[in-house]
Design a protein around this motif. Structure first.
Motif, PDB file in Angstrom:
ATOM      1  N   GLU A 327       0.902  -1.324   0.019  1.00 30.21           N
ATOM      2  CA  GLU A 327       0.024  -0.016  -0.040  1.00 30.21           C
ATOM      3  C   GLU A 327       0.833   1.249   0.038  1.00 30.21           C
ATOM      4  O   GLU A 327       0.906   1.977  -0.824  1.00 30.21           O
ATOM      5  N   ALA A 328       1.814   1.313   0.992  1.00 28.00           N
ATOM      6  CA  ALA A 328       2.721   2.499   0.974  1.00 28.00           C
ATOM      7  C   ALA A 328       3.553   2.665  -0.209  1.00 28.00           C
ATOM      8  O   ALA A 328       3.761   3.711  -0.596  1.00 28.00           O
ATOM      9  N   GLU A 329       4.133   1.399  -0.424  1.00 29.51           N
ATOM     10  CA  GLU A 329       5.243   1.183  -1.535  1.00 29.51           C
ATOM     11  C   GLU A 329       4.194   1.800  -2.777  1.00 29.51           C
ATOM     12  O   GLU A 329       4.881   2.659  -3.764  1.00 29.51           O
ATOM     13  N   ALA A 330       2.998   1.212  -2.939  1.00 30.28           N
ATOM     14  CA  ALA A 330       2.520   1.446  -4.394  1.00 30.28           C
ATOM     15  C   ALA A 330       2.208   3.151  -4.507  1.00 30.28           C
ATOM     16  O   ALA A 330       2.498   3.840  -5.459  1.00 30.28           O
ATOM     17  N   GLU A 331       1.625   3.786  -3.492  1.00 32.40           N
ATOM     18  CA  GLU A 331       1.595   5.180  -3.340  1.00 32.40           C
ATOM     19  C   GLU A 331       3.071   5.971  -3.764  1.00 32.40           C
ATOM     20  O   GLU A 331       2.936   6.807  -4.510  1.00 32.40           O
ATOM     21  N   HIS A 332       3.976   5.375  -3.087  1.00 32.49           N
ATOM     22  CA  HIS A 332       5.124   6.084  -3.218  1.00 32.49           C
ATOM     23  C   HIS A 332       5.715   5.690  -4.710  1.00 32.49           C
ATOM     24  O   HIS A 332       6.230   6.801  -5.387  1.00 32.49           O
ATOM     25  N   LYS A 333       5.515   4.793  -5.182  1.00 38.46           N
ATOM     26  CA  LYS A 333       5.932   4.427  -6.634  1.00 38.46           C
ATOM     27  C   LYS A 333       5.230   5.282  -7.646  1.00 38.46           C
ATOM     28  O   LYS A 333       5.834   5.801  -8.477  1.00 38.46           O
ATOM     29  N   LEU A 334       3.894   5.456  -7.353  1.00 39.28           N
ATOM     30  CA  LEU A 334       2.973   6.497  -8.066  1.00 39.28           C
ATOM     31  C   LEU A 334       3.580   7.722  -8.197  1.00 39.28           C
ATOM     32  O   LEU A 334       3.847   8.435  -9.228  1.00 39.28           O
ATOM     33  N   LYS A 335       3.911   8.287  -7.358  1.00 43.81           N
ATOM     34  CA  LYS A 335       4.521   9.641  -7.212  1.00 43.81           C
ATOM     35  C   LYS A 335       5.593   9.755  -7.661  1.00 43.81           C
ATOM     36  O   LYS A 335       5.938  10.649  -8.395  1.00 43.81           O
ATOM     37  N   GLU A 336       6.702   8.594  -7.571  1.00 47.14           N
ATOM     38  CA  GLU A 336       8.014   8.516  -8.107  1.00 47.14           C
ATOM     39  C   GLU A 336       7.706   8.574  -9.646  1.00 47.14           C
ATOM     40  O   GLU A 336       8.574   9.112 -10.292  1.00 47.14           O
ATOM     41  N   LYS A 337       6.960   7.752 -10.258  1.00 43.52           N
ATOM     42  CA  LYS A 337       6.710   7.587 -11.630  1.00 43.52           C
ATOM     43  C   LYS A 337       6.382   8.844 -12.190  1.00 43.52           C
ATOM     44  O   LYS A 337       6.690   9.380 -13.172  1.00 43.52           O
ATOM     45  N   ALA A 338       5.375   9.782 -11.340  1.00 41.68           N
ATOM     46  CA  ALA A 338       4.921  10.927 -11.887  1.00 41.68           C
ATOM     47  C   ALA A 338       6.016  11.935 -12.163  1.00 41.68           C
ATOM     48  O   ALA A 338       6.049  12.868 -12.913  1.00 41.68           O
ATOM     49  N   LYS A 339       7.025  11.776 -11.090  1.00 33.53           N
ATOM     50  CA  LYS A 339       8.076  12.742 -11.319  1.00 33.53           C
ATOM     51  C   LYS A 339       8.987  12.533 -12.493  1.00 33.53           C
ATOM     52  O   LYS A 339       9.905  13.419 -12.746  1.00 33.53           O
ATOM     53  N   LYS A 340       8.843  11.091 -12.759  1.00 32.37           N
ATOM     54  CA  LYS A 340       9.956  10.870 -13.838  1.00 32.37           C
ATOM     55  C   LYS A 340       9.739  11.661 -15.078  1.00 32.37           C
ATOM     56  O   LYS A 340       8.468  11.895 -15.523  1.00 32.37           O
ATOM     57  N   LYS A 341      10.749  11.901 -15.920  1.00 37.14           N
ATOM     58  CA  LYS A 341      10.544  12.629 -17.023  1.00 37.14           C
ATOM     59  C   LYS A 341      10.136  11.876 -18.045  1.00 37.14           C
ATOM     60  O   LYS A 341      10.560  10.745 -18.196  1.00 37.14           O
ATOM     61  N   LYS A 342       9.245  12.513 -18.919  1.00 37.71           N
ATOM     62  CA  LYS A 342       8.796  11.850 -20.031  1.00 37.71           C
ATOM     63  C   LYS A 342      10.036  11.561 -20.991  1.00 37.71           C
ATOM     64  O   LYS A 342      10.951  12.269 -21.449  1.00 37.71           O
ATOM     65  N   PRO A 343      10.084  10.161 -21.605  1.00 36.48           N
ATOM     66  CA  PRO A 343      11.194   9.704 -22.407  1.00 36.48           C
ATOM     67  C   PRO A 343      11.003  10.533 -23.780  1.00 36.48           C
ATOM     68  O   PRO A 343       9.999  10.804 -24.318  1.00 36.48           O
ATOM     69  N   LYS A 344      12.095  11.023 -23.946  1.00 32.45           N
ATOM     70  CA  LYS A 344      12.601  11.842 -25.432  1.00 32.45           C
ATOM     71  C   LYS A 344      12.864  10.945 -26.340  1.00 32.45           C
ATOM     72  O   LYS A 344      13.962  10.504 -26.413  1.00 32.45           O
ATOM     73  N   LEU A 345      11.830  10.771 -27.257  1.00 28.37           N
ATOM     74  CA  LEU A 345      11.836   9.868 -28.462  1.00 28.37           C
ATOM     75  C   LEU A 345      12.445  10.453 -29.642  1.00 28.37           C
ATOM     76  O   LEU A 345      12.652   9.659 -30.752  1.00 28.37           O
ATOM     77  N   LEU A 346      12.344  11.948 -29.804  1.00 29.45           N
ATOM     78  CA  LEU A 346      12.522  12.425 -31.199  1.00 29.45           C
ATOM     79  C   LEU A 346      14.166  13.123 -31.025  1.00 29.45           C
ATOM     80  O   LEU A 346      14.420  13.565 -30.328  1.00 29.45           O
ATOM     81  N   ASN A 347      14.598  12.702 -32.286  1.00 26.47           N
ATOM     82  CA  ASN A 347      15.837  13.519 -32.439  1.00 26.47           C
ATOM     83  C   ASN A 347      15.526  14.918 -33.415  1.00 26.47           C
ATOM     84  O   ASN A 347      14.530  15.048 -33.561  1.00 26.47           O
ATOM     85  N   LYS A 348      16.760  15.516 -33.775  1.00 22.54           N
ATOM     86  CA  LYS A 348      16.316  16.965 -34.376  1.00 22.54           C
ATOM     87  C   LYS A 348      15.439  16.669 -35.735  1.00 22.54           C
ATOM     88  O   LYS A 348      14.579  17.589 -35.690  1.00 22.54           O
ATOM     89  N   PHE A 349      16.034  15.643 -36.432  1.00 26.75           N
ATOM     90  CA  PHE A 349      15.016  15.548 -37.488  1.00 26.75           C
ATOM     91  C   PHE A 349      13.604  15.329 -37.354  1.00 26.75           C
ATOM     92  O   PHE A 349      12.713  15.731 -38.031  1.00 26.75           O
ATOM     93  N   ASP A 350      13.260  14.115 -36.402  1.00 26.20           N
ATOM     94  CA  ASP A 350      12.006  13.701 -36.022  1.00 26.20           C
ATOM     95  C   ASP A 350      11.094  14.840 -35.707  1.00 26.20           C
ATOM     96  O   ASP A 350       9.992  15.000 -35.630  1.00 26.20           O
ATOM     97  N   LYS A 351      11.726  16.216 -34.976  1.00 25.80           N
ATOM     98  CA  LYS A 351      11.175  17.071 -34.434  1.00 25.80           C
ATOM     99  C   LYS A 351      10.445  18.026 -35.918  1.00 25.80           C
ATOM    100  O   LYS A 351       9.422  18.607 -35.506  1.00 25.80           O
ATOM    101  N   THR A 352      10.917  17.720 -36.836  1.00 24.44           N
ATOM    102  CA  THR A 352      10.550  18.872 -37.946  1.00 24.44           C
ATOM    103  C   THR A 352       9.286  17.874 -38.409  1.00 24.44           C
ATOM    104  O   THR A 352       8.592  18.620 -39.145  1.00 24.44           O
ATOM    105  N   ILE A 353       9.272  16.835 -38.152  1.00 17.39           N
ATOM    106  CA  ILE A 353       8.078  16.081 -38.757  1.00 17.39           C
ATOM    107  C   ILE A 353       7.102  15.441 -37.674  1.00 17.39           C
ATOM    108  O   ILE A 353       6.474  14.685 -37.784  1.00 17.39           O
ATOM    109  N   LYS A 354       7.125  16.221 -36.565  1.00 18.24           N
ATOM    110  CA  LYS A 354       6.675  15.813 -35.337  1.00 18.24           C
ATOM    111  C   LYS A 354       4.946  15.706 -35.682  1.00 18.24           C
ATOM    112  O   LYS A 354       4.164  14.671 -35.051  1.00 18.24           O
ATOM    113  N   ALA A 355       4.634  16.730 -36.388  1.00 20.99           N
ATOM    114  CA  ALA A 355       2.893  16.804 -36.545  1.00 20.99           C
ATOM    115  C   ALA A 355       2.529  15.211 -37.228  1.00 20.99           C
ATOM    116  O   ALA A 355       1.406  14.834 -37.016  1.00 20.99           O
TER     117      ALA A 355
END
Length: 770
Positions: A327-355
Motif C-alpha cells: 500500500e505504502a510502496e504503491a503510493e510512493h511508486k506512483l509519486k515517483e513515476k509521476a516525477k519521472k521525465k517523459k522519455p525523449k524519443l525524437l531527434n532533431k530531424f524527427d522534431k521537424t516531422i512531429k505533426a
C-alpha cells in the motif's frame, strides 16, 4: 416647446400670408430664446402644444408650419445644430413618446436603446448558460472533485470555513469515527488500512509478471525422470494463457475398500471436515485453508518435527509490516513515476516531422492498429532515416500481431525494433525502449538466446541501468544458466546492495544450489522490499520451503502471506499453475473421481504390473533414474517414466508392454498433459521434504506394488496414510505432502496422474503441458 421636428412625410396646407409669417417668425424667435433656458431645467415638464398646432421650426429662418403655406412638393427640414437632447413629443395619434420619432421609427431615443440592450444581453446570458449545461462545456464534477481536496472540515464541499483552515485562522476538525471512507481517504491517505486479501488467483496460469520481462512459454519440456514439481523451481514470471491459434514457437523443437466413503467437498477451494476410512492411521481433522493450523490430528513421534509448529511472534510482527508494504510502496511508486521525465524519443530531424508522427501515433492510441501501421509505413517510406517513424511502425506491427495472433507479424515487429535502434542519430530513450521491447517479444516467441543477446547489448550501451541488468539475469535463468544469472545479480548487488529484485532472484539461485541457510535472508529481504517484480508466488514458495528445511516454523507465516496476496489457493494448496473453481480436497475416493474403471483395472492387474517393474529394476539397465528435483532430505529415490506430458517417454514401454497396454485406453491418464505415469522405488532411510505439485489440474494415483509392513507412510496436509499392495490411494498433490521410508526394505509403487474430473474436454485439449 419642442426642439426638433422631422418633416420627412408631413406637409402643411395653411393659407396665411408670407409677410405676416415673417413678422410672426421674429416673435417666435424671441420666445424660443426665453423658453430654451426653462427647457434645460426640466424638459419633461414642458406643456404639450395646443391641439392642431404643429411644432415650431428650431433653426434660424424657420417658420410656423401652421401659418406658412407650402408650395406643392416643397419640404422645409428643421434641424437643431446646437442641441443633442431629444425631448418627449406628442405623436400624431395623440400619445406622448420619448425622442420624437416619426411613424417610421426613424430616430430611437436613449430610453428605448438601453432597455433593448438589456433584453439582448439577458437573452444571450440565458442561452449561453443553457449551452454550457447542455453541451457539457464545463466538467463540474471535475471542478467539484478538485475542490473536495481542500475540504478540511469534512462537510463535503469547499466553503469559507475550509478557507479559514487553509489560511491558518482556524484549526481543522478531527475526522469522526463515522466519517465516510472517501473523506478519510482525502484527509489522511497515509491512514488507509490494508485492503481485503485478493481473491484466489487460480486462473490458468497465475500471472506474476516482473517488470521489464516478457512472459515466456509456460513450461519447457522435462527430460528423464524429472517430475513436474521441478517446474516450481523456475524463478521467471509466470506466462499468460495463450490462445490455440497463437502458440509461441517451441525453443527446442476389483472393489475398493474406500469406494463407499463420502468426503465433503467445498467447490470454492476451502476444505471442509472429512470423514476418513476406519483403517486410516489418523483421525479426521477439520481443514481451514486460510489458517496454518486447525484441529490437527495428534501426530506420531516421527511427525512431530513437521506437524508441531510454534507461533514465532517476532516473525509475525514482521510479516504484518510486510503486508502493509504494497500500500505504502504503491503510493510512493506512483509519486515517483509521476516525477519521472517523459522519455525523449525524437531527434532533431524527427522534431521537424512531429505533426505527421503525432497523427499516426494518435491512430495507434485509438486502437486503429492497421491504419496506424499504414500511416507509419508511409512515413518510413518518405523519411527512411527517421528513428521515431520506424519505431512507430514496429509498435504498430506489434499491436497488429496481438490483434491477429500472428507470430509472423510479431517477427516483423522484432526486426523493425532492431532497425530503429540501428539508425544513426537515434535518441537514447528511443534506443533503450526499442531494444528492451525487442528482447521482451523475443522471449515471448521462445527466442531466449536472441533475447539474451539483445539485453547484453543494452547493458553495454547503458552500463549504469540496474533494471537492465536485472532483466539480463532473468534471461540467463530462462536459458537455465543459473551460473550466468548469479554473476549478473552479484554485480547488481555490489552496485546497489538494497535492490530487492536482485535479492529475491539471487536468493532463489542460492536455494537451487541447496545453500538453504544462505538463501533465506536474500529471499526474505527481497520480499520485504516490496519492489516491483518481487511480489511473486515463486519467491513465497521458495522462502517457505527453505524455512521448512531449516526447521523454522515461520515458513507457514510466509505461506499465509502468500495466500493473502492471492498467490496460493490456501496455506496448504500452493500450486502456481491453476484453473479456478476446481474442487479442492487432499484425499479422494475412486467414486469421487469418476475413474472407477481405471482404478479397478490397476487393482485387478497389480501383480502383472509389479512383475514387469521388478524385471526392469536391474541396476545395469539404468532405467530407474535418481530423483533430480532436490526434494529429498536423505536417502535414495528412483523413478522409471512411461508417459510424460501426455506422450510416451521414448521406448520405455518396451520393457513393460503389458502395463502400457493396460493403460492405452484410459486417456484421462495417458492424455494428461500435466502429469506422468511412472514407477517409483524408494530405499530405506529416505525422507522427502514437504512439497507441492505445480498444478491443481490433476489428481495422483498410487498403486502399491511392494510395500513393507511398517515404516512407509505419506502425509497430505495434516492426514497421514500408508500404502497397501494391490490398492490405490488417490490424492491431490497440489496440497502439501511429505513421505517417510523408515522400513527395512525398498518400497515400490506405480504412479498414475489423471486429469482433474471437473476439467472440460476443451480445457484438457487446450491447457499447456507441464
Amino acid at each position: 416647446m419642442q426642439r426638433y421636428r422631422h418633416y420627412g412625410a408631413s406637409y402643411s396646407s395653411s393659407s396665411a400670408p408670407v409677410a405676416e409669417a415673417e413678422a410672426q417668425e421674429e416673435e417666435d424667435e424671441e420666445e424660443e430664446e426665453e423658453e430654451y433656458a426653462e427647457e434645460e431645467v426640466c424638459e419633461e415638464e414642458q406643456p404639450l402644444l395646443e391641439a392642431g398646432v404643429q411644432a415650431v421650426v428650431q433653426d434660424t429662418g424657420g417658420v410656423n408650419e401652421e401659418e406658412v403655406p407650402q408650395r406643392k412638393g416643397e419640404v422645409t427640414p428643421a434641424v437643431s445644430e446646437t442641441e443633442a437632447k431629444v425631448p418627449p413629443v406628442e405623436s400624431k395619434n395623440g400619445k406622448r413618446t420619448e425622442g420624437g420619432g416619426d411613424a417610421g421609427g426613424g430616430g430611437g431615443g436613449p430610453k428605448y436603446s438601453m432597455f433593448t440592450w438589456f433584453v439582448v444581453l439577458a437573452l444571450l446570458g440565458v442561452w449561453s448558460s443553457v449551452a454550457v449545461v447542455y453541451f457539457d462545456i464545463v466538467d463540474y464534477d471535475s471542478v467539484i472533485g478538485k475542490l473536495t481536496a481542500y475540504d478540511t472540515d469534512g462537510d463535503g464541499d469547499f466553503d469559507v470555513e475550509d478557507a479559514k483552515v487553509l489560511l491558518g485562522l482556524k484549526e481543522a476538525d478531527k475526522t469522526n469515527v463515522g466519517d465516510s471512507p472517501e473523506e478519510k481517504t482525502v484527509l489522511k491517505p497515509e491512514d488507509v488500512s490494508e485492503p481485503e486479501a485478493p481473491e484466489l488467483q487460480r486462473e490458468e496460469p497465475a500471472d506474476a509478471t516482473s517488470p521489464g520481462t516478457s512472459t515466456p512459454e509456460e513450461t519447457p519440456s522435462v527430460s528423464g525422470s524429472e517430475d513436474v514439481e521441478s517446474e516450481i523451481q523456475a524463478a521467471v514470471p509466470l506466462p499468460p494463457l495463450v490462445e490455440d491459434d497463437f502458440v509461441p514457437d517451441d525453443p527446442r523443437d476389483s472393489t475398493h475398500p474406500h469406494e463407499d466413503d463420502v468426503i465433503t467437498i467445498d467447490s470454492t477451494g476451502v476444505l471442509l471436515e472429512e470423514t476418513l476410512p476406519e483403517e486410516s492411521s489418523v483421525k479426521s481433522g477439520q481443514y481451514v485453508t486460510s489458517s496454518r493450523l486447525s484441529q490437527e490430528a495428534e501426530p506420531t513421534e516421527a511427525e512431530k518435527h513437521s506437524e508441531e509448529r510454534a507461533e514465532p511472534e517476532p516473525e509475525r510482527e514482521k510479516l504484518k509490516e510486510t503486508e502493509n508494504i504494497p500500500e505504502a510502496e504503491a503510493e510512493h511508486k506512483l509519486k515517483e513515476k509521476a516525477k519521472k521525465k517523459k522519455p525523449k524519443l525524437l531527434n532533431k530531424f524527427d522534431k521537424t516531422i512531429k505533426a505527421e508522427i503525432d497523427a499516426a501515433e494518435k491512430l495507434l492510441k485509438k486502437g486503429k492498429a492497421e491504419e496506424a501501421l499504414r500511416a507509419f509505413e508511409a512515413l518510413v517510406q518518405q523519411y527512411p532515416q527517421s528513428p521515431r517513424a520506424l519505431y512507430g511502425k514496429a509498435q504498430a506491427e506489434d499491436e497488429v500481431a496481438e490483434k491477429l495472433r500472428s507470430n509472423d507479424m510479431l517477427q516483423r515487429a522484432i526486426n523493425s525494433y532492431r532497425e530503429a535502434a540501428e539508425l544513426p542519430d537515434v535518441a537514447p530513450d528511443l534506443l533503450k525502449a526499442a531494444l528492451k521491447r525487442r528482447a521482451e517479444r523475443q522471449q515471448f516467441l521462445g527466442r531466449m538466446r536472441g533475447s539474451l543477446a539483445t539485453l547484453e547489448k543494452l547493458v553495454q550501451i547503458f552500463p549504469d541501468d540496474v533494471s537492465l541488468k536485472n532483466d539480463l539475469g532473468v534471461a540467463h535463468l530462462l536459458l537455465g544458466d543459473n551460473k550466468g544469472a548469479k554473476k549478473v545479480y552479484e554485480e547488481v548487488l555490489e552496485a546497489a546492495p538494497g535492490n530487492g529484485f536482485a535479492k529475491v532472484h539471487y536468493g532463489f539461485i542460492l536455494k537451487s544450489e541447496n545453500k538453504i541457510a544462505e538463501s533465506i535472508p536474500y529471499l526474505k529481504e527481497g520480499l520485504e522490499s516490496g519492489e516491483p517484480g518481487t511480489d511473486d508466488g515463486r519467491f513465497y514458495f521458495h522462502l517457505g520451503d527453505a524455512l521448512q528445511r531449516a526447521g523454522d516454523d515461520s515458513a507457514y507465516d510466509w505461506y499465509e502471506l502468500g495466500h493473502k496476496r492471492g498467490h496460493f489457493a490456501s496455506v496448504w494448496q500452493r500450486s502456481l499453475y491453476n484453473v479456478k473453481g476446481l474442487k479442492a480436497q487432499p484425499w479422494w475416493t475412486p467414486k469421487e473421481t469418476g475413474y472407477t474403471d481405471l482404478v479397478k483395472t490397476l487393482e485387478r492387474n497389480w501383480r502383472t504390473i509389479r512383475d514387469e517393474a521388478l524385471a526392469v529394476m536391474d541396476q545395469n539397465t539404468g532405467l530407474f533414474v535418481p530423483e533430480e528435483e532436490n526434494l529429498r532430505e536423505k536417502g535414495e529415490w528412483g523413478q522409471y517414466t512411461l508417459w510424460q506430458q501426455g506422450k510416451k517417454d521414448g521406448n520405455s514401454c518396451q520393457g513393460v508392454q503389458k502395463t502400457c497396454s493396460l493403460l492405452e485406453r484410459y486417456t484421462e491418464a495417458t492424455g494428461c498433459k500435466r502429469g506422468q505415469i511412472k514407477f517409483s522405488v524408494m530405499q530405506p532411510g529416505t525422507h522427502v521434504w514437504p512439497h507441492t505439485g505445480p498444478t491443481n489440474c490433476r489428481l495422483r494415483m498410487h498403486l502399491g506394488l511392494v510395500v513393507p509392513k511398517h515404516g512407509c507412510r505419506i502425509r497430505c496436509t495434516n492426514q497421514t496414510r500408508e500404502w497397501e499392495e494391490g490398492k490405490v490411494l488417490i490424492f491431490d498433490d497440489s496440497f502439501e505432502h511429505e513421505v517417510w521410508q523408515d522400513a527395512v526394505s525398498y518400497r515400490l509403487i506405480f504412479i498414475v496422474d489423471v486429469w482433474h474430473p471437473e476439467l472440460t474436454q476443451h480445457q484438457r485439449q487446450t491447457l499447456s503441458a507441464i
